[in-house]
Motif scaffolding. Structure first.
Motif, short mmCIF file in Angstrom:
data_model
loop_
_atom_site.label_atom_id
_atom_site.label_comp_id
_atom_site.label_asym_id
_atom_site.label_seq_id
_atom_site.Cartn_x
_atom_site.Cartn_y
_atom_site.Cartn_z
N ALA A 60 0.90 -1.34 -0.04
CA ALA A 60 -0.06 0.08 0.10
C ALA A 60 0.78 1.23 -0.05
O ALA A 60 2.13 0.90 0.22
CB ALA A 60 -0.91 0.04 1.10
N ALA A 61 0.37 2.41 -0.16
CA ALA A 61 0.92 3.71 -0.27
C ALA A 61 2.18 3.76 0.92
O ALA A 61 1.74 3.74 2.17
CB ALA A 61 0.08 4.85 -0.20
N LEU A 267 -3.63 -2.71 -1.93
CA LEU A 267 -4.58 -1.99 -1.35
C LEU A 267 -4.60 -0.48 -1.77
O LEU A 267 -3.59 0.27 -1.23
CB LEU A 267 -4.66 -2.09 0.26
CG LEU A 267 -4.75 -3.71 0.39
CD1 LEU A 267 -4.95 -3.95 1.72
CD2 LEU A 267 -6.13 -4.36 -0.30
N LEU A 268 -5.55 0.06 -2.38
CA LEU A 268 -5.54 1.53 -2.73
C LEU A 268 -6.85 1.95 -2.03
O LEU A 268 -8.03 1.47 -2.02
CB LEU A 268 -5.85 1.75 -4.05
CG LEU A 268 -4.86 0.99 -5.22
CD1 LEU A 268 -5.42 1.18 -6.57
CD2 LEU A 268 -3.67 1.63 -5.04
N LEU A 276 -6.41 3.84 -10.19
CA LEU A 276 -6.05 2.37 -10.73
C LEU A 276 -4.90 2.28 -11.63
O LEU A 276 -4.00 1.42 -11.51
CB LEU A 276 -7.51 1.72 -11.41
CG LEU A 276 -8.39 1.07 -10.27
CD1 LEU A 276 -9.65 0.35 -11.15
CD2 LEU A 276 -7.62 0.06 -9.54
N ILE A 277 -4.98 2.96 -12.72
CA ILE A 277 -4.03 3.10 -13.61
C ILE A 277 -2.74 3.34 -13.05
O ILE A 277 -1.69 2.52 -13.40
CB ILE A 277 -4.14 4.19 -14.86
CG1 ILE A 277 -5.59 3.65 -15.61
CG2 ILE A 277 -3.11 4.24 -15.74
CD1 ILE A 277 -6.22 4.78 -16.78
N GLU A 278 -2.64 4.39 -12.09
CA GLU A 278 -1.24 4.68 -11.61
C GLU A 278 -0.84 3.53 -10.70
O GLU A 278 0.27 3.35 -10.62
CB GLU A 278 -1.77 5.74 -10.70
CG GLU A 278 -0.48 6.94 -10.33
CD GLU A 278 -1.23 8.03 -9.77
OE1 GLU A 278 -0.85 8.15 -8.51
OE2 GLU A 278 -2.11 8.87 -10.13
N GLY A 279 -1.88 3.05 -9.94
CA GLY A 279 -1.36 1.85 -9.06
C GLY A 279 -0.95 0.67 -9.91
O GLY A 279 -0.10 0.09 -9.48
#
Ligand code: 3UK
Length: 537
Positions: A60-61, A267-268, A276-279
Motif C-alpha cells: 500500500a502507499a 490496497l488502494l 487504478l491506472i497509476e497503481g
C-alpha cells in the motif's frame, strides 16, 4: 454432530431454518474439508508454517507487509480484542475503513478470535451504520480514525456497541498504541467449519439491508472453485482492484484469493480509474478486479495499458457490455474474465474463462456449482428460453433472521433475481435484473441490451435504460445518456441515436425517449441505481 466454538450463539440462533436453506454441494475432491478449522489458519498462518513468512503479502502507499508482518499485527489485535475488550467467540465486530493494510489485519484478528467480521462500506452514514449495528447486534468496532465522524454521531445510549477502537491514529487510546504493548502470540480459535465468521450486508438499492451469513467453510470453498478453475493465478501474481473489502467481490479478489495461494495484494484507499491506472503501473500489478464502468472509463482514456504488467482482468458486479469487452481488448490485448457473483453466494458462480469467450454472455457455470434457467414455478426451461437464474453450490444464501430468505431460496436453489437465457452450449446470457425487464406494447425488452447497443455509438460515454409508464404502450424505453467530451445533446443527436439503435438491435427496442445527463447514479459498489432514474421520470 459438529460442536460450535461460539460462546455467543447469536449467529446460530438467527440462521434460517434448515428447510429454508439452499442445498449445498460438496462433490468436488477439493471440497472435502475437515469439520473443524479456522479459515485464518488456511489463508494466513499456513504460509508462515510452510516457510513463506518472508514473502510479500500486502502493498500500500509507502508500506510493504510480509505474511509474517500481517500475522504479527493480526495476532496482536486478536489479543487486544480478547484480553482488553472482553471479546468472546461469536461476537460481531464492525470494521469500518477504506481498503488498507490495517483493515486486513483487523479482519484477520476477528476471524482468528472466532468472532464475526462485519465490514461496512466507507461511504455509509451514521443512520445506515445504526441499522447494521442493530441487525447484527454488534458489540465491538475497529474503525479507521479518518472515518470517525459518522461513528461519533452514533447514539451510544441505545446501542449494543460497547467498545470502539480507532486505528491509523496517533492518539493515546488508539489501536496502534495498544499494539505496541500486545503479545504477538495468538492461538487461532479452533472454530467449526460451520461457524459463521462473516456477515455480508447486501448492497441492495432499496429496503432494509439484509445480512448474509458465511461460514469458515464458505470462504475456503470459494477459494477452491472459481479461482482454481477460472482465474488460475499464481503465487507470483500481484492483485489490485477497486471494490471495497466490505463487498465480497473485493474481499475475495483482494484478500481471500491472493492469500489462499500465497500471492500479494495492492490496497488502494481510493481507486478511481485514474488511480487504478497509476497503481497498476507503480506496483506492476498483474491481476485486476473492478467493475464494467471502470474498465470502460480506463479504456476510453487515451493512455492505455498496452504492454503493462497486467495479465488477468476480472469484471463483475454488473453486466459487461460487449463494447466494453472489445474496447478493453483493443486497449490492452487482454480478454476480460466476466463473472456473475452475489453477496448471498459469496463470490462468482458463472464465468467466462479467457479462452472461452462468447461476447454478450456471462460464461458457463463454474466448477463446483450448478445453474439452470427456470420459470416462475421453478421448472427448468429449455435452452434459448428466457427465465429466472437458479444456482447451487458449496456456498449459498443464508439471510440472518429475514423473511426474504423464502424468496431467494426456493426448492433448494438460490434464485438470484436475474433473468437469464442459456444457449445450447451451456453459455448463460444475462438479460436484466428481474425488476428491470421493460414490457412495452407486449414486448419484453431487457434494459442492458439497449444500453449495449447505445454504447456502441461513438458519442456515448455511458448510458442507462429504464421503462417509464406510458398510456398507449404500458411502458416505453427511455435512455439516459452521458456524452463523450466534444458531443452536445440536441434533437438531431437524439434522432441519430434512435436510428443507430434501430440498426443495431430489433427496432422495437429503440429508446422512444432520450435524456442527456452529466453523470449516472451509482452505488458504492459501482452498480447503476436504475430506481433513482425511475423516481425522476
Ligand atoms: C449483478 C451481474 C451481470 C446480478 C458480486 C462478484 O455483484 C456482486 O454481488 P451483489 O450482491 O449483486 C449481485 C447481483 O449483481 N451482477 C453481478 N455480477 C454480474 N450481472 N453480469 C455480471 N458479471 O444482478 C447479481 O444478482 O452486490 C459479484 C463477486 C461477489 C459479489 N458479491
Amino acid at each position: 454432530m459438529i460442536q460450535t466454538s461460539h460462546i455467543d450463539t447469536f449467529a446460530i440462533d438467527h440462521l434460517p431454518p434448515l428447510e429454508q436453506q439452499p442445498e449445498f454441494l460438496f462433490d468436488l475432491p477439493e471440497l472435502q474439508l475437515p469439520d473443524y478449522f479456522n479459515c485464518a489458519t488456511e489463508l494466513l498462518d499456513k504460509h508462515i508454517e510452510q516457510g513463506n513468512g518472508a514473502r510479500i503479502c500486502i502493498r500500500a502507499a509507502g508500506l510493504t507487509w510480509t505474511y509474517s508482518d500481517l500475522q504479527e499485527k493480526a495476532n496482536k489485535i486478536a489479543n487486544i480484542l480478547v484480553d482488553q475488550l472482553g471479546l468472546v467467540t461469536g461476537n460481531r465486530v464492525l470494521l469500518r475503513s477504506p481498503n488498507n493494510p490495517m483493515l486486513v489485519a483487523c479482519w484477520f484478528a476477528v476471524i482468528k478470535a472466532g468472532a464475526i467480521a462485519v465490514a461496512t462500506m466507507p461511504l455509509l452514514r451514521a443512520k445506515e451504520l445504526q441499522t447494521i449495528i442493530s441487525i447484527a447486534q454488534i458489540s465491538h468496532a475497529l474503525v479507521d480514525a479518518n472515518l470517525a465522524d459518522e461513528i461519533n454521531l452514533l447514539d451510544s445510549q441505545n446501542s449494543t456497541l460497547q467498545h470502539i477502537l480507532f486505528f491509523n491514529s496517533e492518539e493515546n487510546n488508539s489501536l496502534e498504541n495498544a499494539i505496541a504493548r500486545a503479545s504477538h502470540q495468538f492461538n487461532n480459535v479452533a472454530t467449526a467449519a460451520t461457524d459463521t465468521c462473516l456477515l455480508g450486508f447486501t448492497s441492495g438499492t432499496t429496503g432494509v439491508p439484509k445480512a448474509t451469513m458465511h461460514f469458515h467453510r464458505d470462504l475456503i470453498a470459494a477459494c477452491k472453485c472459481w479461482p482454481e478453475s477460472v482465474l488460475k493465478a499464481t503465487a507470483d501474481d500481484i492483485f489490485i482492484g477497486s471494490p471495497p473489502l466490505a463487498f465480497t467481490f473485493g474481499l475475495g479478489g483482494l484478500v481471500l484469493f491472493p492469500m489462499s495461494i500465497g500471492a500479494s495484494s495492492v490496497l488502494l484507499e481510493k481507486a478511481s480509474p485514474a488511480q487504478l491506472i497509476e497503481g497498476i503501473k507503480e506496483y506492476k500489478a498483474s491481476v485486476l478486479f473492478t467493475a464494467p464502468t471502470s474498465y470502460r472509463a480506463i479504456a476510453l482514456q487515451e493512455h492505455g495499458l498496452k504492454g503493462s504488467s497486467l495479465r488477468k482482468c476480472v469484471s463483475a458486479g454488473e453486466a459487461l457490455p460487449s463494447s466494453t469487452r472489445q474496447l478493453w481488448k483493443e486497449g490492452t490485448g487482454i480478454e476480460l474474465i466476466d463473472g456473475i457473483g452475489a453477496t448471498e453466494m459469496l463470490h462468482i458462480f458463472i464465468s467466462h474463462t479467457e479462452e472461452n469467450v462468447k461476447p454478450g454472455a456471462t460464461g458457463k457455470v463454474v466448477n463446483g456449482y450448478q445453474a439452470k434457467v427456470v420459470d416462475a414455478n421453478g421448472q427448468e426451461l429449455a435452452p434459448e428460453t428466457v427465465g429466472f437464474l437458479a444456482v447451487k453450490g458449496p456456498t449459498g444464501c443464508r439471510y440472518l433472521a429475514d423473511e426474504r430468505q423464502k424468496k431467494y431460496v426456493q426448492n433448494g436453489w438460490n434464485i438470484t433475481g436475474d433473468t437469464y437465457l442459456m444457449d445450447s452450449d451451456g453459455y448463460f446470457f444475462y438479460q436484466a435484473r428481474t425488476d428491470d425487464m421493460i414490457i412495452s406494447a407486449g414486448y419484453n425488452i431487457a434494459a442492458p441490451e439497449v444500453e449495449d447497443a447505445l454504447m456502441q455509438n461513438e458519442a456515448v460515454a455511458e448510458c442507462a435504460v429504464i421503462g417509464v409508464a406510458n398510456e398507449e404502450r404500458g411502458q416505453i424505453v427511455k435512455a439516459f445518456v452521458v456524452l463523450k467530451p466534444g458531443f452536445i445533446g440536441s434533437p438531431e443527436l437524439t434522432q441519430a441515436l434512435q436510428d443507430f439503435v434501430k440498426n443495431t438491435v430489433a427496432p422495437y427496442k429503440y429508446p422512444r425517449a432520450i435524456e442527456f445527463i452529466e453523470q449516472l447514479p451509482r452505488t458504492a459498489t459501482g452498480k447503476l441505481q436504475r430506481f433513482k432514474l425511475k423516481e425522476n421520470s
